[in-house]
Scaffold this active site. Structure first.
Site, PDB file in Angstrom:
ATOM      1  N   GLU A   1      47.771  25.083  46.502  1.00  0.00           N
ATOM      2  CA  GLU A   1      48.263  26.287  45.803  1.00  0.00           C
ATOM      3  C   GLU A   1      49.253  27.078  46.643  1.00  0.00           C
ATOM      4  O   GLU A   1      49.061  27.207  47.859  1.00  0.00           O
ATOM      5  CB  GLU A   1      47.043  27.143  45.453  1.00  0.00           C
TER       6      GLU A   1
ATOM      7  N   GLU B   1      50.461  32.891  40.650  1.00  0.00           N
ATOM      8  CA  GLU B   1      49.608  34.075  40.482  1.00  0.00           C
ATOM      9  C   GLU B   1      50.403  35.372  40.598  1.00  0.00           C
ATOM     10  O   GLU B   1      49.954  36.399  40.108  1.00  0.00           O
ATOM     11  CB  GLU B   1      48.433  34.054  41.461  1.00  0.00           C
TER      12      GLU B   1
ATOM     13  N   GLU C   1      40.346  29.924  37.639  1.00  0.00           N
ATOM     14  CA  GLU C   1      39.722  30.483  38.845  1.00  0.00           C
ATOM     15  C   GLU C   1      38.647  31.487  38.433  1.00  0.00           C
ATOM     16  O   GLU C   1      38.825  32.255  37.496  1.00  0.00           O
ATOM     17  CB  GLU C   1      40.790  31.183  39.686  1.00  0.00           C
TER      18      GLU C   1
ATOM     19  N   TRP D   1      55.903  35.549  54.187  1.00  0.00           N
ATOM     20  CA  TRP D   1      54.998  35.491  53.036  1.00  0.00           C
ATOM     21  C   TRP D   1      54.931  36.845  52.336  1.00  0.00           C
ATOM     22  O   TRP D   1      54.829  37.881  52.927  1.00  0.00           O
ATOM     23  CB  TRP D   1      53.616  35.053  53.539  1.00  0.00           C
TER      24      TRP D   1
END
Ligand code: KDG
Ligand code: MG
Length: 402
Positions: free
Chosen positions: A236, A262, A339, A402
């Protein structure tokens, strides 16, 4: 049936949630999740100041038209704040439509395509030995799929590895805490974790891993290759996904399936990823991708290109979002996995719901609408508490991309 009132409810039963409650002239009401982790009050203000005044007096039965009105009418399209606000309205209107029709929402979406919604649980621990025990706990609970995260030797703390057994809550302080990151340490360690898990649990348990956007495409390609012997269901968020064509590079090198999305808000965030078949699972979710109406549009595009759904379902998505997700998951043809991070008892009490877990599957409520509510009196006892997601720095102090 007109919209006569809409309330924005902010509450913190162990974590922050923003909920929109839309009330109609017939007395029927609906609820929608508007929670944006770490930025909750921005969405609450967007709803209160800009959306709620425009809703009063509108026909509650016009779900698609209201979606288009809020999306196009803002002029400033897309973005997580706008799309979470639109999602809340859309979700609440689907809830109302189901209640008026006397049907659970999945029936309005075309009915059941499967008997239950396969979910994955979260095994995370600082050491490999401890994570094996957590995987065993999930298997004992009946889970068919488990996401596995561990600490990385040489690093003090790692995002995605919680302190509590069987629970995980990443928003931990009013201002962001800082973690240290090392790609070389990480890339050496992860294959050893999955070797141990496969050795212990055999070939058929579905295994997943979340990279949390920390690699470059070529690093992700190396990780995917090194994980091929352990045939993961997905790797992921291998890289930050603003650059959709970056996924071509990963694809050229590895057969490990890829899941992403997401943090996506609209179909435009994944159009290239889907149409070029650069991913296998799209993780967009009801609350952050414009509600049931828009997420279904994303899933329909995905269905044309062999991409399955794999919606985000962390604890920062409220039970209202989870209920909505389950109705959609049950109905679409290209469902993959959902999830599921269980909420705390305090959250469950504020959001009474009829969905339930049994033998690895979640089942939506059969009540009309979404089958979830908010106890406003109880919610008022849990005032908002600022909480942020952590940031990452490399060992030399550089802010991680990130
Ligand atoms: O709000 C961010 C969390 O929901 C996210 O970090 C959790 O990556 C996550 C996941 O896959 O559940
Ligand atoms: Mg994730």
């Amino acid at each position: 049936m007109k919209i006569v009132d809409a309330r924005v409810i902010v509450t913190c039963p162990d974590r922050n949630f923003v909920t929109l409650k839309i009330i109609t002239s017939s007395g029927v009401y609906g609820v929608g999740d508007a929670t944006l982790n770490g930025r909750e009050l921005a969405v609450a203000a967007y709803l209160t100041e800009h959306v709620v005044p425009a809703l009063i007096g509108r026909d509650a039965s016009r779900i698609e038209d209201t979606w288009q009105y809020l999306y196009r009418g803002a002029y400033w399209r897309r973005g997580p704040v706008t799309m979470s606000a639109i999602a809340a309205v859309d979700t609440a209107l689907w809830d109302i439509k189901g209640k008026v029709a006397g049907l659970p929402v999945y029936q309005l979406l075309g009915g059941r395509s499967r008997e239950g919604v396969t979910v994955y649980g979260h095994a995370n621990a600082s050491s490999v030995d401890d994570v094996l025990m957590e995987v065993a706990d999930y298997v004992a609970l009946g889970y068919k799929a488990v996401r596995v995260q561990t600490g990385v030797p040489g690093l003090e703390s790692t995002y995605g590895v919680g302190k509590d057994r069987m629970f995980y809550e990443p928003a931990d302080a009013a201002l962001p805490t800082e973690n240290t990151w090392s790609t070389p340490h990480y890339l050496e360690h992860v294959p050893t974790v999955f070797a141990a898990v496969r050795e212990e649990f055999g070939p058929t348990l579905r295994l997943l891993h979340d990279v949390h956007h920390r690699l470059t495409p070529i690093e992700a390609a190396r990780l995917g290759k090194s994980l091929e012997p352990y045939h993961l269901t997905w790797m992921e968020d291998p890289v930050p996904a603003e650059l959709q064509e970056g996924f071509r590079l990963i694809r050229q090198h590895t057969t490990t399936p890829i899941a992403v999305g997401e943090v996506f808000n609209t179909i435009w965030d994944c159009q290239q990823l889907i149409t070029e078949q650069l991913i296998d699972y799209i993780r967009a979710t009801v609350v952050h991708a414009g509600g049931i109406t828009h997420l279904r549009r994303i899933f329909d595009l995905a269905a044309l290109h062999h991409v399955r759904s794999g919606s985000h379902g962390a604890t920062d998505l409220s039970p209202v979002c989870m209920a909505a997700a389950l109705h959609l998951d049950l109905a679409i043809p290209n469902f993959g996995l959902q999830e599921y991070m269980r909420h705390t008892p305090a959250t469950d009490a504020v959001f009474p719901h009829g969905y339930h877990f049994a033998d690895g599957y979640l089942h939506p409520s059969e009540e009309p609408g979404l089958g979830v509510d908010i106890d406003e009196e109880l919610a008022a006892r849990y005032p908002y508490r600022p909480a942020s997601l952590p940031v990452n720095r490399l060992q030399d102090g550089t802010m991680h991309n990130w």
